[in-house]
Write an enzyme that holds these catalytic residues in place. Structure first.
Site, PDB file in Angstrom:
ATOM      1  CG  HIS A 224     -43.126 -25.943  62.136  1.00  0.00           C
ATOM      2  ND1 HIS A 224     -42.122 -25.008  62.119  1.00  0.00           N
ATOM      3  CD2 HIS A 224     -43.578 -26.036  60.870  1.00  0.00           C
ATOM      4  CE1 HIS A 224     -41.965 -24.573  60.877  1.00  0.00           C
ATOM      5  NE2 HIS A 224     -42.838 -25.168  60.107  1.00  0.00           N
TER       6      HIS A 224
ATOM      7  NE  ARG B 266     -55.836 -31.705  51.171  1.00  0.00           N
ATOM      8  CZ  ARG B 266     -56.097 -30.458  51.535  1.00  0.00           C
ATOM      9  NH1 ARG B 266     -55.254 -29.812  52.304  1.00  0.00           N
ATOM     10  NH2 ARG B 266     -57.200 -29.859  51.146  1.00  0.00           N
TER      11      ARG B 266
ATOM     12  CG  HIS C  20     -38.015 -16.726  56.589  1.00  0.00           C
ATOM     13  ND1 HIS C  20     -37.635 -16.931  57.895  1.00  0.00           N
ATOM     14  CD2 HIS C  20     -38.855 -17.736  56.277  1.00  0.00           C
ATOM     15  CE1 HIS C  20     -38.232 -18.027  58.347  1.00  0.00           C
ATOM     16  NE2 HIS C  20     -38.971 -18.531  57.387  1.00  0.00           N
TER      17      HIS C  20
ATOM     18  CD  GLU D 263     -47.023 -14.031  54.301  1.00  0.00           C
ATOM     19  OE1 GLU D 263     -47.265 -15.188  53.946  1.00  0.00           O
ATOM     20  OE2 GLU D 263     -45.888 -13.631  54.616  1.00  0.00           O
TER      21      GLU D 263
ATOM     22  N   GLY E 246     -44.109 -13.079  58.648  1.00  0.00           N
ATOM     23  CA  GLY E 246     -45.015 -12.649  57.586  1.00  0.00           C
ATOM     24  C   GLY E 246     -46.463 -13.014  57.809  1.00  0.00           C
TER      25      GLY E 246
ATOM     26  CE  LYS F 281     -36.184 -27.134  52.705  1.00  0.00           C
ATOM     27  NZ  LYS F 281     -37.633 -27.022  52.743  1.00  0.00           N
TER      28      LYS F 281
ATOM     29  CD  GLU G  31     -37.609 -28.242  48.707  1.00  0.00           C
ATOM     30  OE1 GLU G  31     -38.292 -28.343  47.695  1.00  0.00           O
ATOM     31  OE2 GLU G  31     -37.993 -27.731  49.762  1.00  0.00           O
TER      32      GLU G  31
END
Ligand code: GLN
Ligand code: ZN
Length: 756
Positions: free
Chosen positions: A696, A15, A643, A485, A433, A114, A606
């Site tokens: 984002h 990456r 969600h 989380e 969350g 997407k 998706e």
């Protein structure tokens, strides 16, 4: 037999592109340093394809953020507000992709969606009435020439004009067809420019051709390509389709002057039948996408060879290809040092798929399968069972009754009971969350994984984090809390780790958006829950507050969609198995005093079939029941949230209502709240929290901005049903921006409560 790859992963085996971009964004690396790393990655990726014996290698499949955005930029489709920032070319590009907030201005990012039926997201290009469409930059030429300097002749790729025009959003009065001439003119220049530089092939990616197309669409596509193809000289043009079959436009494509047509034999259910029925022109090359670009299972050579032989018998000249870009699979199995060979021998990542392509092509060319050891080994592999069935799971599946799919009492009645039980203010505030996964949080998890700290130490750290998160949420006045989380690396992997039937990888990173990657686990066998997963954290968090703290789970549809699925049983069956496992968790949370349980279905949309006619029968008819199966066993008082993010779901709103959740929060801010009209039109019953700001991007929304968004929402969603929350979880954000953003969100809700 020649071989082709539609596109190659660009992120780097480790990456590298992700880390380099992040450094650049933080100002820790210069533009030159970022460009250098990118250049090395491109060279390496092209080299490994060359070394594997791939004949048609793609260039310009590299991108700093997204290939469709690159194509838009190359056509000059850049909204004014980004140009006006006066940034460098690269930073203008990043401003479109990620938003910009700094001394030169404050603009949001473009919308993100997407990419067809994948978990990759593209940036939605935006054309304004006065956008001047003209060739802008030279990326495709440069990357072709760069590969050539490295002694590799490539086929430069770009999103085709039809797909680009179809996915662009038009903000003014002009629509898709009004931009045709200008865009076609740019594509002609691209063809001419590549030809002048000596390119032998160009690849136009046209995944939009696998969608439902009407007569006007087909005519539009035809007129685009008639003109582009008329302008080509010696250079050959490949129209590459993927993610399905091209049933509506097959005859048009074969009649046009393309030199090669790329068809998907993996997801294209009718691809073979189309060829049978209509034939395939002798003078064209068929790029047969037979090696799955989306899944990690080894190719079944015998099946692939059968197809290749059938095509050969018809006299078709075939190039063996990946079914789509290998962007959607991880880089190489070599990096999986911990995965047992008994599993590994069933898999092929991108690099291994290159050798599959070469091997299958060699076998096909020879006509004598059995002479190849690779063939015999592959046959043997598929003949053996995988020892992955679980009798208890099978039994439980068989015992599911129709009533298990329905929660009672009905939602309207539950709503009243929950209002009383929870006693929340109007316009309740909540988050989705996760809280920022700061360095210390990641360090805690990785130290624990490496055995550097004890389980007690690991847990103590998380408890401290949870405590601070709960206190902080209370202090700023959030109504429905979350625990943050901190224990989760990823919303699917975390659950998978406690489910039997799952396998985990070290390096199976796949790009999701920008340079962010996910590491989907692999569903190896029948799935069941081994032990409670989230209960301990949820109970601890709830013990710290009188306000409700949400239990936080990932739903079966998302778990399945974000895993590499089995190919030996149906998606429906796998999904139902997972639903039963998550149902166990829901009931345990409830039993332990959790009053609100959120079951995330971020990826619901998706795997929605690309063709409308298949939506229900091939997907929603089992995906929605799988979700219902998860929560149908809870009491009326228990509030079920779900969600969703980054998907257009305006067209499946009735199906979403039918999930029968009590509340849904969803991404809305990047798409200008368009979804609200659709909710209203469909009389959406579920309470709704359309995201009031985009998480984002690092920019902090002002109170006024959130108030304005909420006012718009109130026009479409009844006050009793409206929640106030961000677009999505905050794990990718820093604390610096998260805190002021949420403080503003609570202030905005207070203002709205006074107005109502
Ligand atoms: N609960 C998850 C989180 O907040 C949801 C993530 C998502 O929808 N992608 O991180
Ligand atoms: Zn989300």
């Amino acid at each position: 037999m020649l071989t082709s790859v539609v596109g190659y992963p660009r992120i780097g085996a480790d990456r590298e592109l992700k880390f380099a971009s992040e450094k650049y964004f933080k100002g820790e690396a210069s533009e030159a340093e970022l460009l250098e790393i990118a250049k090395n990655l491109r060279a390496e990726h092209i080299r490994s394809q060359k070394d594997a014996g791939i004949d048609y290698i793609t260039s310009n499949d590299f991108s700093f953020y997204d290939g469709l955005l690159d194509a838009a930029v190359l056509c000059g489709i850049v909204p004014k507000r980004y140009k006006e920032l006066g940034l460098s070319e690269l930073d203008t590009y990043f401003a479109m992709a990620r938003g910009y907030q700094g001394e030169k201005g404050d603009v949001k990012a473009l919308a993100m969606k997407k990419w067809f039926n994948t978990n990759y997201h593209y940036i939605v290009p935006e054309a304004e009435d006065d956008t001047e469409i003209k060739l802008n930059g030279s990326k495709i030429f440069d990357e072709y020439e760069e590969a050539k300097l490295n002694n590799v002749e490539t086929k430069p790729v770009i999103a085709g004009a039809y797909t680009l025009l179809s996915l662009t959003r038009y903000t003014g009065t002009k629509k898709r067809d009004d931009y045709r001439d200008a865009v076609v003119a740019v594509y002609k220049e691209i063809v001419a420019g590549l030809e002048a530089r000596g390119a032998k092939w160009i690849q136009f990616d046209e995944p939009s051709f696998v969608r439902d197309l009407d007569a006007k669409d087909i005519e539009f596509a035809k007129s685009i390509y008639q003109e582009i193809l008329a302008a080509k000289g010696s250079v050959k043009v490949l129209v590459q389709t993927y993610f399905g079959d091209v049933r509506d436009i097959y005859e048009t494509l074969t009649a046009l002057d393309f030199d090669g047509i790329g068809l998907d034999f993996v997801e294209g259910k009718q691809t073979l039948a189309l060829i049978e029925k209509n034939g395939f022109p002798k003078e064209k090359l068929l790029f047969a996408g037979l090696v799955n670009g989306k899944n990690i299972w080894k190719n079944h050579y015998a099946k692939t060879l059968d197809v290749l032989e059938g095509l050969k018998a018809k006299g078709i000249e075939v190039v063996l290809s990946s079914s789509c870009s290998l962007l959607h699979v991880p880089y190489t199995l070599d990096a999986e040092t911990k995965l047992d060979e008994k599993y590994k021998k069933h898999f092929a990542y991108a690099k291994e798929k290159l050798s599959e392509l070469r091997t299958i092509a060699n076998i096909a060319a020879s006509g004598d399968r059995e002479a190849f050891a690779e063939y015999r080994a592959n046959k043997e592999l598929f003949a053996q069972g995988r020892d992955c069935e679980d009798a208890d799971v099978q039994k439980r599946l068989a015992e599911i009754k129709e009533a298990d799919y329905t929660r009672l009492p009905v939602r309207k009645e539950r709503e009243q009971i929950q209002k009383k039980a929870l006693n929340l203010p109007k316009f309740p505030t909540t988050t989705i969350g996760s809280f920022p996964q700061t360095k210390d949080v990641k360090k805690n998890r990785s130290s624990f994984r490496k055995g550097e700290i004890s389980e007690a130490q690991y847990k103590e750290f998380n408890r401290e984090k949870i405590k601070r998160a709960v206190e902080w949420q209370e202090s700023i006045g959030i109504d429905v809390l979350v625990h943050g989380e901190y224990e989760r690396n990823d919303m699917v992997e975390y659950f998978g780790e406690s489910l039997s039937g799952y396998l985990f990888t070290e390096k199976a990173w796949v790009q999701s958006y920008g340079t962010r990657c996910v590491k989907p686990p692999i569903i190896w066998g029948d799935v069941s829950r081994r032990k409670p997963i989230t209960v301990e954290w949820a109970v601890y968090a709830q013990s710290l507050s009188d306000k409700p703290v949400k239990g936080m789970l990932t739903g079966p549809v998302t778990i399945l969609n974000w895993s590499f699925p089995r190919e030996d049983i149906s998606i429906k069956e796998s999904m139902t198995q997972i639903a039963l496992a998550i149902r166990d968790e829901v009931l345990d949370l409830e039993k332990n005093g959790i009053r609100i349980i959120q079951i995330d279905e971020a990826a619901l949309r998706e795997k929605l079939p690309l063709r409308k006619s298949d939506w229900y029968s091939e997907y929603l008819d089992f995906a929605i029941p799988a979700f219902r199966l998860v929560h149908s066993g809870v009491k009326a008082e228990t509030q079920i949230h779900t969600h969703m993010c980054y998907s257009e779901f305006t067209d499946i709103i009735p199906a979403i209502d039918n999930m029968d959740a009590d509340v849904i929060t969803f991404e809305a801010s990047r798409s200008d709240l368009l979804i609200l009209d659709a909710l209203k039109k469909c009389n959406f019953e579920t309470e709704a929290g359309p995201g009031v700001y985009d998480i984002h991007s690092p920019r902090v929304p002002s109170v006024e901005e959130i108030v304005a968004a909420l006012r718009k929402m109130r026009e479409k969603v009844a006050d009793e049903k409206l929640w106030v929350n961000p677009d999505c979880g905050l794990k990718t954000r820093g604390e610096e921006e998260t805190k002021p953003s949420l403080i503003n969100l609570v202030k905005a809700a207070e203002i709205i409560r006074k107005e109502a």
